[in-house]
Design an enzyme around this catalytic site. Structure first.
Site, PDB file in Angstrom:
ATOM      1  N   GLU A   8     -47.495  -5.563  76.710  1.00  0.00           N
ATOM      2  CA  GLU A   8     -47.549  -4.598  77.810  1.00  0.00           C
ATOM      3  C   GLU A   8     -47.506  -3.149  77.358  1.00  0.00           C
ATOM      4  O   GLU A   8     -47.870  -2.249  78.131  1.00  0.00           O
ATOM      5  CB  GLU A   8     -46.405  -4.863  78.805  1.00  0.00           C
ATOM      6  CG  GLU A   8     -45.009  -4.574  78.286  1.00  0.00           C
ATOM      7  CD  GLU A   8     -44.348  -5.744  77.572  1.00  0.00           C
ATOM      8  OE1 GLU A   8     -43.108  -5.796  77.545  1.00  0.00           O
ATOM      9  OE2 GLU A   8     -45.094  -6.596  77.032  1.00  0.00           O
ATOM     10  N   SER A  17     -44.671  16.307 100.785  1.00  0.00           N
ATOM     11  CA  SER A  17     -44.313  17.216  99.701  1.00  0.00           C
ATOM     12  C   SER A  17     -45.500  18.002  99.167  1.00  0.00           C
ATOM     13  O   SER A  17     -45.321  18.984  98.461  1.00  0.00           O
ATOM     14  CB  SER A  17     -43.688  16.423  98.544  1.00  0.00           C
ATOM     15  OG  SER A  17     -44.670  15.635  97.891  1.00  0.00           O
ATOM     16  N   GLY A  18     -46.708  17.560  99.469  1.00  0.00           N
ATOM     17  CA  GLY A  18     -47.889  18.165  98.878  1.00  0.00           C
ATOM     18  C   GLY A  18     -48.341  17.447  97.636  1.00  0.00           C
ATOM     19  O   GLY A  18     -49.424  17.712  97.106  1.00  0.00           O
ATOM     20  N   GLY A  19     -47.507  16.518  97.147  1.00  0.00           N
ATOM     21  CA  GLY A  19     -47.850  15.748  95.969  1.00  0.00           C
ATOM     22  C   GLY A  19     -48.758  14.576  96.290  1.00  0.00           C
ATOM     23  O   GLY A  19     -49.074  14.290  97.445  1.00  0.00           O
ATOM     24  N   VAL A  20     -49.176  13.878  95.242  1.00  0.00           N
ATOM     25  CA  VAL A  20     -50.112  12.766  95.389  1.00  0.00           C
ATOM     26  C   VAL A  20     -49.522  11.654  96.244  1.00  0.00           C
ATOM     27  O   VAL A  20     -50.172  11.136  97.158  1.00  0.00           O
ATOM     28  CB  VAL A  20     -50.506  12.213  94.003  1.00  0.00           C
ATOM     29  CG1 VAL A  20     -51.412  10.999  94.145  1.00  0.00           C
ATOM     30  CG2 VAL A  20     -51.195  13.287  93.172  1.00  0.00           C
ATOM     31  N   ASP A  21     -48.266  11.273  95.969  1.00  0.00           N
ATOM     32  CA  ASP A  21     -47.681  10.115  96.636  1.00  0.00           C
ATOM     33  C   ASP A  21     -47.574  10.310  98.143  1.00  0.00           C
ATOM     34  O   ASP A  21     -48.016   9.464  98.924  1.00  0.00           O
ATOM     35  CB  ASP A  21     -46.301   9.811  96.041  1.00  0.00           C
ATOM     36  CG  ASP A  21     -46.338   9.614  94.549  1.00  0.00           C
ATOM     37  OD1 ASP A  21     -47.409   9.227  94.024  1.00  0.00           O
ATOM     38  OD2 ASP A  21     -45.322   9.876  93.889  1.00  0.00           O
ATOM     39  N   SER A  22     -46.968  11.410  98.556  1.00  0.00           N
ATOM     40  CA  SER A  22     -46.785  11.619  99.991  1.00  0.00           C
ATOM     41  C   SER A  22     -48.118  11.881 100.686  1.00  0.00           C
ATOM     42  O   SER A  22     -48.297  11.519 101.855  1.00  0.00           O
ATOM     43  CB  SER A  22     -45.803  12.768 100.252  1.00  0.00           C
ATOM     44  OG  SER A  22     -46.315  14.001  99.802  1.00  0.00           O
ATOM     45  N   THR A  23     -49.071  12.483  99.976  1.00  0.00           N
ATOM     46  CA  THR A  23     -50.386  12.716 100.561  1.00  0.00           C
ATOM     47  C   THR A  23     -51.094  11.401 100.859  1.00  0.00           C
ATOM     48  O   THR A  23     -51.623  11.187 101.962  1.00  0.00           O
ATOM     49  CB  THR A  23     -51.259  13.568  99.626  1.00  0.00           C
ATOM     50  OG1 THR A  23     -50.651  14.847  99.452  1.00  0.00           O
ATOM     51  CG2 THR A  23     -52.664  13.740 100.184  1.00  0.00           C
ATOM     52  N   HIS A  61     -44.725  -7.382  72.293  1.00  0.00           N
ATOM     53  CA  HIS A  61     -44.861  -6.881  73.664  1.00  0.00           C
ATOM     54  C   HIS A  61     -46.310  -6.481  73.941  1.00  0.00           C
ATOM     55  O   HIS A  61     -46.745  -5.402  73.531  1.00  0.00           O
ATOM     56  CB  HIS A  61     -43.942  -5.678  73.882  1.00  0.00           C
ATOM     57  CG  HIS A  61     -42.496  -6.040  73.944  1.00  0.00           C
ATOM     58  ND1 HIS A  61     -41.860  -6.380  75.117  1.00  0.00           N
ATOM     59  CD2 HIS A  61     -41.557  -6.129  72.962  1.00  0.00           C
ATOM     60  CE1 HIS A  61     -40.585  -6.652  74.871  1.00  0.00           C
ATOM     61  NE2 HIS A  61     -40.379  -6.515  73.575  1.00  0.00           N
ATOM     62  N   CYS A  63     -41.166 -11.932  74.204  1.00  0.00           N
ATOM     63  CA  CYS A  63     -39.952 -11.531  73.480  1.00  0.00           C
ATOM     64  C   CYS A  63     -38.782 -12.442  73.853  1.00  0.00           C
ATOM     65  O   CYS A  63     -38.737 -13.593  73.425  1.00  0.00           O
ATOM     66  CB  CYS A  63     -39.646 -10.059  73.735  1.00  0.00           C
ATOM     67  SG  CYS A  63     -38.509  -9.338  72.522  1.00  0.00           S
TER      68      CYS A  63
END
Length: 510
Positions: free
Chosen positions: A169, A221-227, A167, A79
């Protein structure tokens, strides 16, 4: 020459999608601002120029010095990048006669060019620009057109430089991934060696080298990232990792205890801290979304500071920050991308807090985090958990936050999420939740007039959170869920369903 790709960011909100598409090919890439080109260019096997909100015809148009790149390293302009290569190297870019935005079909493809290997006429692409390339430099060859765009793709003879007006992507360019594969693998000859296993091996060694015998405190946090961040750190430093799970009073129903129970058998050193009163008191009377995020981020830092003092000689604060968190706060690497909203754990620590930050996932997208988690052996059930915003229900309560509002939204959210699971819809949705709106509406219950709250249900499908489409949930499910909410949650008499996609909306309402 390394198997790395350099993406120069001209301020497009799509820049990070380019990065994600490149990584899907198992090729590592980095994003740098257009005005901070790395000096170690010999480490990159290809360079991609992003789109931009600027026009190449504007006086303040970004104009990087490409003298060490163009003609020396395989180069692809997308672009604005394509217009830049045309405009500043002998071609002509002018305002488009028609608005070139949305789906288009490629025509007149030069089929024998390796750039369009296995891509044929009629392939759908996505256009998003107001300028167009009227003429190419003398040494350029047109490779493809569309009905409204005569020059949709081109290459410069005598060098591995290509430009495309569309684009690749974005999801709507059906063969965008194939096109990038052609450029990076078949033309630039990059090896596809960047895998989840390779990331784990490299990151573990980096963490060991960086942290040594230091102690680290992690906000879980219990979420995916912090786990996944916790498992990575635990493998790197073992018992020197101290995980803290904070109840900010803005979690889902019963979530505090459920999350603590989840980690009992993972071998992690986890301690729960109930700071709900502290958060809710600080938020009292505040209705501005950005200020609510800042308040929550500040209290989180204070709580971690308090807990850090309870761990002798702790030196690091770990966070599960991922790429999209940074993209929507500041540009991922200091470039000119527009700020959409701040993120509660992005932006550094105050001077009084002496901990250094470690963010092992900061260059990963959400889907990459899940793949890395799978490589680490994290249970699929935990990896499949829907994302939940760090500020919690505070940004799903439009306006000021009170304990009563939190209680209402917790009940609504619980009915919605449990319903998705019972109807086998949970895994069909990337993220779901309910919003408590700052309006009351008239209703009728038992022949009596009511004037109560309205809630909005939101369910989207996505892969990384950068773009998202609303999910067409069954009418029967929505009908049953609405009835349950209104019948079981006092104070709510109206339920609506959000059918906005991102963009132009965001996933969360605040």
């Amino acid at each position: 020459m390394q198997n790395n790709v350099l993406i120069l960011d001209f301020g497009s909100q799509y820049t990070q999608l380019i990065a994600r598409r490149v990584r899907e090919l198992n090729i590592f890439c980095e994003i740098k601002p257009y005005n901070k080109i790395p000096k170690n260019l010999d480490e990159y096997g290809a360079v991609i120029l992003s789109g931009s909100p600027f026009s190449v015809r504007a006086e303040d148009a970004p104009q990087p010095d490409l003298s060490d790149i163009k003609g020396k390293i395989p180069l692809l302009g997308i672009c604005y990048g394509a217009q830049y290569l045309a405009h500043f190297f002998g071609g002509n870019v002018a305002p488009s006669d028609t608005r070139e935005y949305g789906r288009a079909k490629l025509t007149s493809i030069t089929a024998d060019d390796p750039f369009f290997y296995e891509i044929s006429d009629g392939s759908q692409v996505w256009m998003s620009h107001s300028d167009t390339i009227k003429s190419l430099p003398d040494h350029a060859v047109r490779l493809a057109s569309t009905t409204d765009v005569p020059i949709a793709a081109y290459r410069l003879e005598g060098e591995t430089t290509f430009g495309i007006q569309f684009h690749p992507e974005v999801f709507h360019t059906v063969q965008g991934g194939k096109l990038l594969e052609n450029f990076l693998v078949h033309i630039a000859s990059l090896e596809q060696t960047w895998t989840p296993d390779a990331f784990v091996d490299t990151t573990l060694q980096d963490l060991k080298d960086k942290l040594g015998d230091d102690k680290v405190i992690l906000g879980l946090s219990g979420g995916v990232d912090s786990t996944v961040a916790a498992v990575l750190l635990h493998k790197a430093i073992g018992s020197n990792l101290h995980c803290i799970f904070v109840n900010n009073g803005l979690l889902r129903k019963n979530e505090f205890q459920e999350v603590l129970d989840q980690y009992q058998h993972m071998g992690l050193n986890v301690r729960g801290v109930d700071a709900s009163a502290r958060f809710l008191n600080a938020l009292a009377g505040e209705s501005d979304p950005e200020k609510k995020r800042k308040i929550i981020g500040g209290i989180f830092i204070d709580v971690f500071d308090d807990e850090a003092h309870k761990v002798k000689n702790v030196k690091w604060l770990a966070q599960g920050t991922i790429y999209p968190d940074r993209i929507e706060s500041v540009s991922a690497s200091g470039g000119p991308s527009a700020t959409i909203k701040s993120h509660h754990n992005v932006g550094g620590l105050p001077d009084y807090m002496k901990l250094k930050i470690v963010e092992p996932l900061m260059m990963l997208f959400k889907d990459e985090v899940r793949r890395v988690g799978s490589s680490l052996g994290v249970a699929e059930e935990r990896l499949g958990r829907h994302p939940f915003p760090g500020p919690g229900l505070a940004i799903r309560i439009l306006g000021d936050v009170t304990p009563d509002k939190v209680a209402i939204l917790q009940e609504v959210d619980a009915i919605f999420i449990e319903g998705l699971k019972k109807w086998d819809l949970y895994n069909e949705v990337w993220q779901a939740g309910a919003m408590l709106l700052p309006v009351n509406s008239v209703g009728v219950m038992g022949d009596e007039r009511t004037y109560e709250k309205c809630v909005a249900l939101r369910a989207v499908e996505s892969t990384d959170g950068m773009t998202a489409d609303w999910v067409n949930l069954p009418y029967e499910f929505l009908q049953k869920t609405s009835n349950e909410i209104i019948n079981r949650v006092p104070g709510v008499n109206r339920v609506v369903y959000d059918i906005s996609s991102k963009p132009p909306a965001t996933i969360e309402w605040e």
